[in-house]
Design a protein around this motif. Structure first.
Motif, PDB file in Angstrom:
ATOM      1  N   ASN A   1      11.233  -0.750  -5.677  1.00  0.00           N
ATOM      2  CA  ASN A   1      11.213  -0.047  -6.989  1.00  0.00           C
ATOM      3  C   ASN A   1      10.888  -1.008  -7.916  1.00  0.00           C
ATOM      4  N   ALA A   2       9.647  -1.676  -7.902  1.00  0.00           N
ATOM      5  CA  ALA A   2       9.013  -2.461  -9.100  1.00  0.00           C
ATOM      6  C   ALA A   2       8.181  -1.663  -9.972  1.00  0.00           C
ATOM      7  N   SER A   3       8.286  -1.183 -10.886  1.00  0.00           N
ATOM      8  CA  SER A   3       7.598  -0.078 -11.643  1.00  0.00           C
ATOM      9  C   SER A   3       6.311  -0.913 -12.144  1.00  0.00           C
ATOM     10  N   THR A   4       6.450  -2.170 -12.270  1.00  0.00           N
ATOM     11  CA  THR A   4       5.498  -3.033 -13.177  1.00  0.00           C
ATOM     12  C   THR A   4       4.206  -3.554 -12.074  1.00  0.00           C
ATOM     13  N   LYS A   5       4.600  -2.999 -10.803  1.00  0.00           N
ATOM     14  CA  LYS A   5       3.560  -3.598  -9.906  1.00  0.00           C
ATOM     15  C   LYS A   5       2.688  -2.551  -9.127  1.00  0.00           C
ATOM     16  N   HIS A   6       1.519  -3.024  -8.739  1.00  0.00           N
ATOM     17  CA  HIS A   6       0.725  -2.138  -7.899  1.00  0.00           C
ATOM     18  C   HIS A   6       1.748  -1.550  -6.725  1.00  0.00           C
ATOM     19  N   PRO A   7       1.279  -0.266  -6.336  1.00  0.00           N
ATOM     20  CA  PRO A   7       2.146   0.244  -5.323  1.00  0.00           C
ATOM     21  C   PRO A   7       2.090  -0.376  -3.986  1.00  0.00           C
ATOM     22  N   ASN A   8       1.057  -1.144  -3.659  1.00  0.00           N
ATOM     23  CA  ASN A   8       0.838  -2.002  -2.286  1.00  0.00           C
ATOM     24  C   ASN A   8       0.722  -3.588  -2.869  1.00  0.00           C
ATOM     25  N   THR A   9       1.779  -3.800  -3.178  1.00  0.00           N
ATOM     26  CA  THR A   9       1.796  -5.462  -3.522  1.00  0.00           C
ATOM     27  C   THR A   9       2.726  -6.285  -2.551  1.00  0.00           C
ATOM     28  N   VAL A  10       2.121  -7.449  -2.134  1.00  0.00           N
ATOM     29  CA  VAL A  10       2.687  -8.294  -1.233  1.00  0.00           C
ATOM     30  C   VAL A  10       2.877  -9.766  -2.227  1.00  0.00           C
ATOM     31  N   TYR A  11       4.065 -10.355  -2.298  1.00  0.00           N
ATOM     32  CA  TYR A  11       4.178 -11.582  -2.892  1.00  0.00           C
ATOM     33  C   TYR A  11       4.346 -12.779  -1.627  1.00  0.00           C
ATOM     34  N   LEU A  12       3.562 -14.021  -1.885  1.00  0.00           N
ATOM     35  CA  LEU A  12       3.813 -15.002  -0.866  1.00  0.00           C
ATOM     36  C   LEU A  12       4.278 -16.271  -1.226  1.00  0.00           C
ATOM     37  N   LYS A  13       5.165 -16.723  -0.598  1.00  0.00           N
ATOM     38  CA  LYS A  13       5.371 -18.067  -1.177  1.00  0.00           C
ATOM     39  C   LYS A  13       5.222 -19.006   0.206  1.00  0.00           C
ATOM     40  N   LEU A  14       4.387 -19.978   0.148  1.00  0.00           N
ATOM     41  CA  LEU A  14       3.873 -20.780   1.305  1.00  0.00           C
ATOM     42  C   LEU A  14       4.099 -22.125   0.976  1.00  0.00           C
ATOM     43  N   THR A  15       4.568 -22.878   2.147  1.00  0.00           N
ATOM     44  CA  THR A  15       4.766 -24.232   2.149  1.00  0.00           C
ATOM     45  C   THR A  15       4.096 -24.991   3.322  1.00  0.00           C
ATOM     46  N   LYS A  16       3.652 -26.059   3.065  1.00  0.00           N
ATOM     47  CA  LYS A  16       2.900 -26.967   4.171  1.00  0.00           C
ATOM     48  C   LYS A  16       2.942 -28.358   3.683  1.00  0.00           C
ATOM     49  N   GLY A  17       3.922 -29.167   4.331  1.00  0.00           N
ATOM     50  CA  GLY A  17       4.404 -30.305   3.976  1.00  0.00           C
ATOM     51  C   GLY A  17       4.892 -30.250   2.520  1.00  0.00           C
ATOM     52  N   ASP A  18       4.361 -31.177   1.876  1.00  0.00           N
ATOM     53  CA  ASP A  18       4.759 -30.912   0.040  1.00  0.00           C
ATOM     54  C   ASP A  18       4.037 -30.206  -0.641  1.00  0.00           C
ATOM     55  N   LYS A  19       3.292 -29.494  -0.041  1.00  0.00           N
ATOM     56  CA  LYS A  19       2.305 -28.441  -0.895  1.00  0.00           C
ATOM     57  C   LYS A  19       2.810 -27.108  -0.681  1.00  0.00           C
ATOM     58  N   LYS A  20       3.072 -26.362  -2.145  1.00  0.00           N
ATOM     59  CA  LYS A  20       3.729 -25.205  -2.048  1.00  0.00           C
ATOM     60  C   LYS A  20       2.696 -24.366  -3.102  1.00  0.00           C
ATOM     61  N   ILE A  21       2.552 -23.113  -2.493  1.00  0.00           N
ATOM     62  CA  ILE A  21       1.720 -22.137  -3.502  1.00  0.00           C
ATOM     63  C   ILE A  21       2.371 -20.632  -3.443  1.00  0.00           C
ATOM     64  N   GLU A  22       2.300 -19.962  -4.525  1.00  0.00           N
ATOM     65  CA  GLU A  22       2.836 -18.497  -4.741  1.00  0.00           C
ATOM     66  C   GLU A  22       1.738 -17.930  -5.031  1.00  0.00           C
ATOM     67  N   LEU A  23       1.377 -16.505  -4.518  1.00  0.00           N
ATOM     68  CA  LEU A  23       0.379 -15.608  -4.961  1.00  0.00           C
ATOM     69  C   LEU A  23       0.982 -14.372  -4.801  1.00  0.00           C
ATOM     70  N   GLU A  24       0.518 -13.450  -5.652  1.00  0.00           N
ATOM     71  CA  GLU A  24       1.044 -12.165  -5.551  1.00  0.00           C
ATOM     72  C   GLU A  24      -0.534 -11.151  -5.395  1.00  0.00           C
ATOM     73  N   GLY A  25      -0.553 -10.519  -4.424  1.00  0.00           N
ATOM     74  CA  GLY A  25      -1.749  -9.695  -4.008  1.00  0.00           C
ATOM     75  C   GLY A  25      -1.653  -8.296  -3.910  1.00  0.00           C
ATOM     76  N   GLU A  26      -2.557  -7.641  -4.251  1.00  0.00           N
ATOM     77  CA  GLU A  26      -2.641  -6.111  -4.285  1.00  0.00           C
ATOM     78  C   GLU A  26      -3.704  -5.558  -3.297  1.00  0.00           C
ATOM     79  N   SER A  27      -3.209  -4.712  -2.266  1.00  0.00           N
ATOM     80  CA  SER A  27      -4.275  -4.152  -1.355  1.00  0.00           C
ATOM     81  C   SER A  27      -4.652  -2.714  -1.928  1.00  0.00           C
ATOM     82  N   ARG A  28      -5.806  -2.509  -2.260  1.00  0.00           N
ATOM     83  CA  ARG A  28      -6.321  -1.553  -2.967  1.00  0.00           C
ATOM     84  C   ARG A  28      -6.937  -0.205  -2.373  1.00  0.00           C
ATOM     85  N   GLY A  29      -7.072  -0.393  -0.982  1.00  0.00           N
ATOM     86  CA  GLY A  29      -7.705   0.695  -0.133  1.00  0.00           C
ATOM     87  C   GLY A  29      -9.242   0.082   0.093  1.00  0.00           C
ATOM     88  N   GLY A  30      -9.448   0.585   1.370  1.00  0.00           N
ATOM     89  CA  GLY A  30     -10.929   0.103   1.775  1.00  0.00           C
ATOM     90  C   GLY A  30     -11.051  -1.319   2.135  1.00  0.00           C
TER      91      GLY A  30
END
Length: 221
Positions: free
Chosen positions: A98-127
């Protein structure tokens, strides 16, 4: 002549069952690979709202891992992506229903490779359509349907015009641009979507500018 009132959405060539729950999710994962510069060693994956309720049954968990392994949407290995990730990437799932401010189909990623880190929020909108809402805390809003340039810089006067001028010499037509910053005179981020690709020598030139911190180029996914 009778006309049908039923319209079908034409989505991508894909492994099912759903373009929003699988194909779009795979594409979000692949964006993560491009942002990180390779396959993550560790991935923390958070599903929100509708995804939080259905990600296991609809295969979104396998789809995101497949995307993070850089599999394409029609790759048969999506069905067994967990097995393919063994020994290459550690991953764990979280869900927030229940996160009312986010799109219904949202995935948040925290990714690490060695000393590199990335965070991103993606929305899947159909099709198979996606929107990357944020990257490392910066508003982004790109779709990965176009060539995308992400430039992190000092919040320097004239930097937006300068970068725009540089890429114009590659005949790159800017389709959209989003600029956000942490604060006045702090770190800023330019997200530029272009109709065509950019030359390696141009990317290298931008990377060598003293006020540029990082440059990421993502071809069409």
């Amino acid at each position: 002549m009778e006309r049908s009132s039923v319209f079908d959405m034409i989505g991508p060539v894909m492994i099912g069952p759903s373009s929003s729950h699988t194909a779009g999710v795979v594409r979000i994962g692949r964006v993560g690979v491009k942002l990180l510069g390779g396959i993550a060693e560790e991935a923390e994956i958070t599903f929100y709202n509708s995804f939080a309720q259905t990600y296991e049954g609809h295969g979104s968990d396998r789809a995101i891992v497949a995307g993070l392994m850089d599999f394409e949407t029609d790759d048969e290995r999506i069905k067994n992506s967990f097995d393919h990730a063994k020994g290459k990437m550690k991953f764990k799932f979280r869900s927030i229903g229940n996160a009312s401010t986010k799109h219904p189909n949202t995935v948040y990623l925290k990714l690490t490779k060695g000393d590199k880190k990335i965070e991103l929020e993606g929305e899947s909108r159909g099709g198979g359509v996606i929107r990357i809402a944020s990257v490392n805390g910066f508003n982004s809003g790109f779709t990965a349907n176009l060539h995308t340039l992400i430039v992190t810089t000092d919040d320097a006067m004239g930097s937006i015009a300068f970068i725009s001028d540089v890429i114009s010499h590659d005949d790159c037509n800017i389709a959209t641009m989003t600029v956000s910053r942490k604060g006045k005179n702090d770190i800023a981020c330019q997200i530029i979507e272009m109709d065509s690709g950019i030359n390696d020598i141009t990317l290298q030139y931008i990377r060598n500018l003293k006020w540029v911190h990082n440059v990421i180029y993502i071809p069409v996914i």
